[in-house]
Design a protein around this motif. Sequence first.
Motif, PDB file in Angstrom:
ATOM      1  N   ASP A 213       3.991   9.697  -7.374  1.00  0.00           N
ATOM      2  CA  ASP A 213       5.042  10.367  -8.383  1.00  0.00           C
ATOM      3  C   ASP A 213       4.525  10.294  -9.532  1.00  0.00           C
ATOM      4  N   TRP A 214       3.848   9.273 -10.183  1.00  0.00           N
ATOM      5  CA  TRP A 214       2.439   9.358 -11.784  1.00  0.00           C
ATOM      6  C   TRP A 214       1.863  11.279 -11.460  1.00  0.00           C
ATOM      7  N   CYS A 215       1.547  11.563 -10.632  1.00  0.00           N
ATOM      8  CA  CYS A 215       0.853  12.584 -10.166  1.00  0.00           C
ATOM      9  C   CYS A 215       1.514  13.849 -10.143  1.00  0.00           C
ATOM     10  N   SER A 216       2.235  14.039  -9.681  1.00  0.00           N
ATOM     11  CA  SER A 216       3.080  15.225  -9.741  1.00  0.00           C
ATOM     12  C   SER A 216       4.460  14.881 -11.219  1.00  0.00           C
TER      13      SER A 216
ATOM     14  N   ILE B 217      -8.266   9.182  -3.013  1.00  0.00           N
ATOM     15  CA  ILE B 217      -9.015   8.244  -3.038  1.00  0.00           C
ATOM     16  C   ILE B 217      -8.346   7.080  -2.627  1.00  0.00           C
ATOM     17  N   PHE B 218      -6.875   6.666  -2.907  1.00  0.00           N
ATOM     18  CA  PHE B 218      -6.265   5.960  -2.949  1.00  0.00           C
ATOM     19  C   PHE B 218      -5.213   5.855  -1.502  1.00  0.00           C
ATOM     20  N   GLY B 219      -5.022   6.980  -1.290  1.00  0.00           N
ATOM     21  CA  GLY B 219      -4.337   7.112  -0.570  1.00  0.00           C
ATOM     22  C   GLY B 219      -5.620   7.290   0.970  1.00  0.00           C
TER      23      GLY B 219
ATOM     24  N   LEU C 285       0.999  -1.104  -0.149  1.00  0.00           N
ATOM     25  CA  LEU C 285       0.099  -0.046  -0.119  1.00  0.00           C
ATOM     26  C   LEU C 285       0.721   1.019   0.206  1.00  0.00           C
ATOM     27  N   ILE C 286       1.911   0.910   0.839  1.00  0.00           N
ATOM     28  CA  ILE C 286       2.543   2.543   0.979  1.00  0.00           C
ATOM     29  C   ILE C 286       3.809   2.784  -0.437  1.00  0.00           C
ATOM     30  N   ILE C 287       4.525   1.444  -1.518  1.00  0.00           N
ATOM     31  CA  ILE C 287       4.234   1.898  -2.531  1.00  0.00           C
ATOM     32  C   ILE C 287       3.653   2.248  -3.367  1.00  0.00           C
TER      33      ILE C 287
END
Length: 76
Positions: free
Chosen positions: A13-16, A34-36, A4-6
């Motif tokens: 990283d993808w969104c940034s 939502i995933f977070g 979950l952390i990964i």
Amino acid sequence: MAALIIGCDALIDWCSWLLDEGYRGEMECTVAKIFGSESLKESAIDLFMKTHGGRSFLHGHIFGDKRSRVSGSVHL
């Protein structure tokens, strides 16, 4: 929990990266949020409570005290 952390780190990283490249990224950032939050719920509630079992509901337990404060339930 490590997966979950990964997963959360990968979404960040993808969104940034998308935002840095000039994309709006609204949908992607919403998915990351939502995933977070679901990952946090799963790790805090599901994994923690399964690890500590019934002790997590007792008065004086680190999770039980905070859980009852949030939900308004009575200590056992």
